[in-house]
Design a protein around this motif. Structure first.
Motif, PDB file in Angstrom:
ATOM      1  N   ALA A 140       9.745   0.891   2.621  1.00  0.00           N
ATOM      2  CA  ALA A 140      10.622   1.749   1.837  1.00  0.00           C
ATOM      3  C   ALA A 140      10.463   1.482   0.350  1.00  0.00           C
ATOM      4  N   LEU A 141       9.962   0.282   0.033  1.00  0.00           N
ATOM      5  CA  LEU A 141       9.774  -0.071  -1.376  1.00  0.00           C
ATOM      6  C   LEU A 141       8.438   0.415  -1.917  1.00  0.00           C
ATOM      7  N   LEU A 142       7.569   0.900  -1.007  1.00  0.00           N
ATOM      8  CA  LEU A 142       6.209   1.252  -1.433  1.00  0.00           C
ATOM      9  C   LEU A 142       6.190   2.265  -2.584  1.00  0.00           C
ATOM     10  N   PRO A 143       7.001   3.344  -2.521  1.00  0.00           N
ATOM     11  CA  PRO A 143       7.007   4.281  -3.658  1.00  0.00           C
ATOM     12  C   PRO A 143       7.361   3.598  -4.967  1.00  0.00           C
ATOM     13  N   ILE A 144       8.355   2.692  -4.897  1.00  0.00           N
ATOM     14  CA  ILE A 144       8.766   1.969  -6.108  1.00  0.00           C
ATOM     15  C   ILE A 144       7.593   1.167  -6.651  1.00  0.00           C
ATOM     16  N   LEU A 145       6.874   0.515  -5.726  1.00  0.00           N
ATOM     17  CA  LEU A 145       5.726  -0.299  -6.158  1.00  0.00           C
ATOM     18  C   LEU A 145       4.665   0.583  -6.814  1.00  0.00           C
ATOM     19  N   PHE A 146       4.435   1.747  -6.220  1.00  0.00           N
ATOM     20  CA  PHE A 146       3.435   2.644  -6.810  1.00  0.00           C
ATOM     21  C   PHE A 146       3.870   3.086  -8.202  1.00  0.00           C
ATOM     22  N   ILE A 147       5.182   3.327  -8.347  1.00  0.00           N
ATOM     23  CA  ILE A 147       5.678   3.756  -9.665  1.00  0.00           C
ATOM     24  C   ILE A 147       5.529   2.620 -10.678  1.00  0.00           C
TER      25      ILE A 147
ATOM     26  N   ARG B 117      -7.870  -7.833  -0.789  1.00  0.00           N
ATOM     27  CA  ARG B 117      -6.434  -7.525  -0.918  1.00  0.00           C
ATOM     28  C   ARG B 117      -5.612  -8.372   0.050  1.00  0.00           C
ATOM     29  N   LEU B 118      -6.093  -8.431   1.283  1.00  0.00           N
ATOM     30  CA  LEU B 118      -5.347  -9.161   2.312  1.00  0.00           C
ATOM     31  C   LEU B 118      -5.238 -10.642   1.952  1.00  0.00           C
ATOM     32  N   SER B 119      -6.385 -11.246   1.562  1.00  0.00           N
ATOM     33  CA  SER B 119      -6.345 -12.687   1.312  1.00  0.00           C
ATOM     34  C   SER B 119      -5.527 -12.994   0.067  1.00  0.00           C
ATOM     35  N   MET B 120      -5.594 -12.112  -0.937  1.00  0.00           N
ATOM     36  CA  MET B 120      -4.756 -12.357  -2.113  1.00  0.00           C
ATOM     37  C   MET B 120      -3.286 -12.267  -1.746  1.00  0.00           C
ATOM     38  N   GLY B 121      -2.932 -11.209  -1.018  1.00  0.00           N
ATOM     39  CA  GLY B 121      -1.532 -11.033  -0.640  1.00  0.00           C
ATOM     40  C   GLY B 121      -1.026 -12.186   0.203  1.00  0.00           C
TER      41      GLY B 121
ATOM     42  N   LEU C   5      -2.939  -3.897  -7.513  1.00  0.00           N
ATOM     43  CA  LEU C   5      -1.732  -4.710  -7.628  1.00  0.00           C
ATOM     44  C   LEU C   5      -0.643  -4.265  -6.658  1.00  0.00           C
ATOM     45  N   SER C   6      -0.420  -2.943  -6.564  1.00  0.00           N
ATOM     46  CA  SER C   6       0.688  -2.493  -5.728  1.00  0.00           C
ATOM     47  C   SER C   6       0.449  -2.820  -4.258  1.00  0.00           C
ATOM     48  N   LYS C   7      -0.818  -2.807  -3.827  1.00  0.00           N
ATOM     49  CA  LYS C   7      -1.112  -3.130  -2.424  1.00  0.00           C
ATOM     50  C   LYS C   7      -0.863  -4.609  -2.145  1.00  0.00           C
ATOM     51  N   VAL C   8      -1.327  -5.461  -3.075  1.00  0.00           N
ATOM     52  CA  VAL C   8      -1.101  -6.894  -2.901  1.00  0.00           C
ATOM     53  C   VAL C   8       0.393  -7.210  -2.925  1.00  0.00           C
ATOM     54  N   VAL C   9       1.100  -6.571  -3.851  1.00  0.00           N
ATOM     55  CA  VAL C   9       2.537  -6.832  -3.963  1.00  0.00           C
ATOM     56  C   VAL C   9       3.271  -6.381  -2.703  1.00  0.00           C
ATOM     57  N   LEU C  10       2.834  -5.283  -2.101  1.00  0.00           N
ATOM     58  CA  LEU C  10       3.481  -4.838  -0.867  1.00  0.00           C
ATOM     59  C   LEU C  10       3.357  -5.905   0.229  1.00  0.00           C
ATOM     60  N   ILE C  11       2.153  -6.464   0.356  1.00  0.00           N
ATOM     61  CA  ILE C  11       1.969  -7.525   1.359  1.00  0.00           C
ATOM     62  C   ILE C  11       2.888  -8.703   1.046  1.00  0.00           C
TER      63      ILE C  11
ATOM     64  N   LEU D 206      -1.064  -3.589   4.571  1.00  0.00           N
ATOM     65  CA  LEU D 206      -2.304  -3.267   3.850  1.00  0.00           C
ATOM     66  C   LEU D 206      -2.776  -1.870   4.225  1.00  0.00           C
ATOM     67  N   ILE D 207      -2.854  -1.584   5.523  1.00  0.00           N
ATOM     68  CA  ILE D 207      -3.387  -0.292   5.965  1.00  0.00           C
ATOM     69  C   ILE D 207      -2.448   0.832   5.547  1.00  0.00           C
ATOM     70  N   ALA D 208      -1.136   0.563   5.591  1.00  0.00           N
ATOM     71  CA  ALA D 208      -0.185   1.585   5.148  1.00  0.00           C
ATOM     72  C   ALA D 208      -0.397   1.908   3.675  1.00  0.00           C
ATOM     73  N   ALA D 209      -0.521   0.861   2.853  1.00  0.00           N
ATOM     74  CA  ALA D 209      -0.690   1.084   1.417  1.00  0.00           C
ATOM     75  C   ALA D 209      -2.007   1.785   1.132  1.00  0.00           C
ATOM     76  N   GLU D 210      -3.058   1.397   1.845  1.00  0.00           N
ATOM     77  CA  GLU D 210      -4.373   2.018   1.625  1.00  0.00           C
ATOM     78  C   GLU D 210      -4.372   3.469   2.075  1.00  0.00           C
ATOM     79  N   ALA D 211      -3.625   3.736   3.159  1.00  0.00           N
ATOM     80  CA  ALA D 211      -3.595   5.098   3.669  1.00  0.00           C
ATOM     81  C   ALA D 211      -2.925   6.040   2.673  1.00  0.00           C
ATOM     82  N   VAL D 212      -1.902   5.522   1.981  1.00  0.00           N
ATOM     83  CA  VAL D 212      -1.155   6.384   1.074  1.00  0.00           C
ATOM     84  C   VAL D 212      -1.939   6.649  -0.211  1.00  0.00           C
TER      85      VAL D 212
END
Lengths: 270, 261
Positions: free
Chosen positions: A124-131, A81-85, A138-144, A209-215
């Motif tokens: 703050a955009l993370l919920p939007i990405l999850f939706i 995930r990290l390297s892709m992002g 994908l949502s984790k990579v996009v967050l990065i 990455l860790i924030a997205a994985e934690a959620v």
């Protein structure tokens, strides 16, 4: 002799470098001893040998249920995930940075847009990405990507602008087109800066990455830490934190070495 | 028909005139030194010749062609610094002089071999063949300027523009660069424009010296009038005029003899 002129010799420099680590370790051991003496069942500051045996179990012994070594599985998932992002961000910011830095037309239309975009707090955009992108990879990579691309773009475009005008004029007088100036004058001088940029942004990339994985996740280093938090398994958390630090340090070292080997002209003047 | 024609050039930034009413022509092979006080428009004039800026009024043509709208291969240039590419080796810098004019900036196959040979020849000529594989940052200031001149020459420009090329060099290196440039001038017969602060340098190297100054001055509005060419010296005989007048007009010789008697 003034303090600012006192330069440590090589051996004492190495010793000075180890002192903070040593102090931290001592502080931890002392704190752990005190707490364990009061309550042998204390989980907050496990003893070093507890962490050691836990680490050994995590690194080498497979999980009883899935028969897989979870730490390696987490590491693999997180690094992908990290390297892709980071890779996609680097590519986007390189192209955008060059275009903004070299073409006044693109600068007029894009540069204020990018600087506004970099003000948006990515988490703050993370919920939007999850939706939008679901809870998958994908949502984790996009967050990065959303988190680090804008400021990398801003920095790279500034670096392109910092190339002396004299060089660009000179290139034109020896017949270079805009494309050739981009490929042969700007790009090679910006690549070392891109690597430096990636090194700087890796810290934020790990954070996102860790924030997205934690959620929301079912595998990954951040997921595991937040999972075992429920059991107050400090020995596992500490092992993972140290492991993430080692990984981050290793990636940084590899990038630094690549930069030094690939761009010898940077150091020619030293 | 002159080689470079400058026709009624005015250049103003907003209300501020920098240079005005410049009309001058140059022949092929002339070495023109441009001198003047700071801020009197000599660098602006060079930028206009380079087509880095477009004049507010008037036009500059080379060999009767259309006025240029951007820097092109007709004009080679060497600045005081930053004229070479720091990420290319010395040899690659010279090869760039021909290679950058291609579609993607790279030469391949026989073209590359030929460019490499030409580059080595050029390096020999500018005395840098022993550092061909080093990067510019490891060269001294004088060597970097020689490289910049070599690179500009490799692109075979019609005119060569030098913007205080030796301004950042120490006096000894400066003298060496003078010799180098004089040799180059004798060999190539290139038309050269050089902006300099140093009058001695201007007269030593140039065979024509232009002086820029403001002939009109409004004390209430100093930016109103621009500078123009106030003197146009023939410097071909070390800057001392009429040295060859007897050769040019032999009939005068008799009169000087009579006068002596």
């Amino acid at each position: 002799m003034r303090l600012i002129n006192q330069i440590p010799s090589r051996p004492s420099a190495i010793m000075l470098a180890t002192i903070p680590f040593f102090l931290l370790l001592i502080a931890y051991v002392v704190g752990s001893e005190i707490r364990l003496a009061a309550n042998p069942q204390d989980k907050l500051l496990p003893a070093l040998n507890t962490i050691g045996s836990t680490a050994q179990r995590l690194f080498f012994e497979p999980d009883r249920r899935s028969n897989e070594i979870l730490l390696w599985k987490d590491t693999f998932a997180s690094l992908i995930r990290l390297s892709m992002g980071v890779g996609i961000s680097a590519l986007i910011s390189l192209i955008l940075g060059m275009v903004i830095g070299l073409l006044p037309i693109a600068r007029s239309s894009l540069s204020s847009f990018v600087s506004i975009l970099s003000m948006v707090p990515p988490l703050a955009l993370l919920p939007i990405l999850f939706i939008i992108f679901g809870l998958g990879e994908l949502s984790k990579v996009v967050l990065i990507i959303i988190g680090i691309t804008p400021f990398m773009t801003r920095d790279l475009s500034q670096r392109v602008l910092d190339i002396p005008t004299e060089q660009l004029i000179k290139a034109q007088t020896i017949g270079a087109s805009s494309l050739v100036i981009a490929l042969r004058v700007a790009l090679p001088q910006i690549l070392p800066r891109l690597i430096a940029n990636v090194r700087l942004s890796l810290g934020s990339a790990w954070l996102f990455l860790i924030a997205a994985e934690a959620v929301a996740s079912n595998v990954g280093l951040g997921y595991r830490i937040f999972l075992v938090r429920r059991y107050l398994a400090m020995d596992v958390i500490l092992t993972y934190v140290i492991w993430i630090t080692v990984l981050a340090f290793a990636v940084d070292w590899v990038l630094k070495t690549i930069s030094r080997k690939a761009f010898p002209w940077m150091e020619a003047g030293l | 028909m002159s080689f470079v024609e400058v026709e009624d050039i005015w250049q103003a930034y907003g209300d501020r005139s920098i240079i005005e009413r410049v009309n001058v022509t140059f022949d092929e092979g002339e070495f023109i030194s441009i001198v003047g006080a700071s801020g009197c428009g000599k660098s602006t004039f060079l930028r206009l010749l380079l087509a880095q800026e477009r004049p507010t009024r008037g036009k500059i043509t080379i060999d009767g062609g259309a006025p240029a709208v951007e820097p092109n291969q007709e004009r080679g240039v060497v600045f005081q610094k930053y004229s070479v590419f720091p990420h290319l080796s010395v040899r690659e810098n010279i090869i760039a002089g021909t290679g950058f004019a291609t579609r993607f900036g790279y030469l391949t196959g026989s073209a590359r071999r030929k460019a490499r040979e030409a580059a080595d020849e050029m390096l020999e000529r500018i005395g840098l063949n022993h550092v061909a594989d080093q990067y510019p940052a490891s060269l001294s200031g004088g060597m970097q300027q020689r490289l910049a001149i070599g690179q500009a020459m490799a692109a075979k420009p019609r005119v060569l523009l030098l913007d205080e090329p030796f301004g950042a060099l120490d006096p000894g290196t400066r003298l060496q660069m003078h010799d180098f440039l004089l040799e180059l001038r004798d060999e190539t017969n290139m038309t050269v424009f050089m902006v300099t602060h140093d009058l001695d340098e201007g007269f030593k190297l140039g065979n024509r010296v232009l002086v820029f100054d403001k002939p009109r001055w409004d004390p209430h509005d100093p930016g109103l009038y621009g500078a123009t060419i106030t003197y146009d010296f023939d410097a071909s005989t070390n800057g001392i005029p009429f040295q060859d007048i007897l050769d040019r007009y032999p009939s005068l010789a008799e009169q000087t003899q009579l006068a002596a008697e």
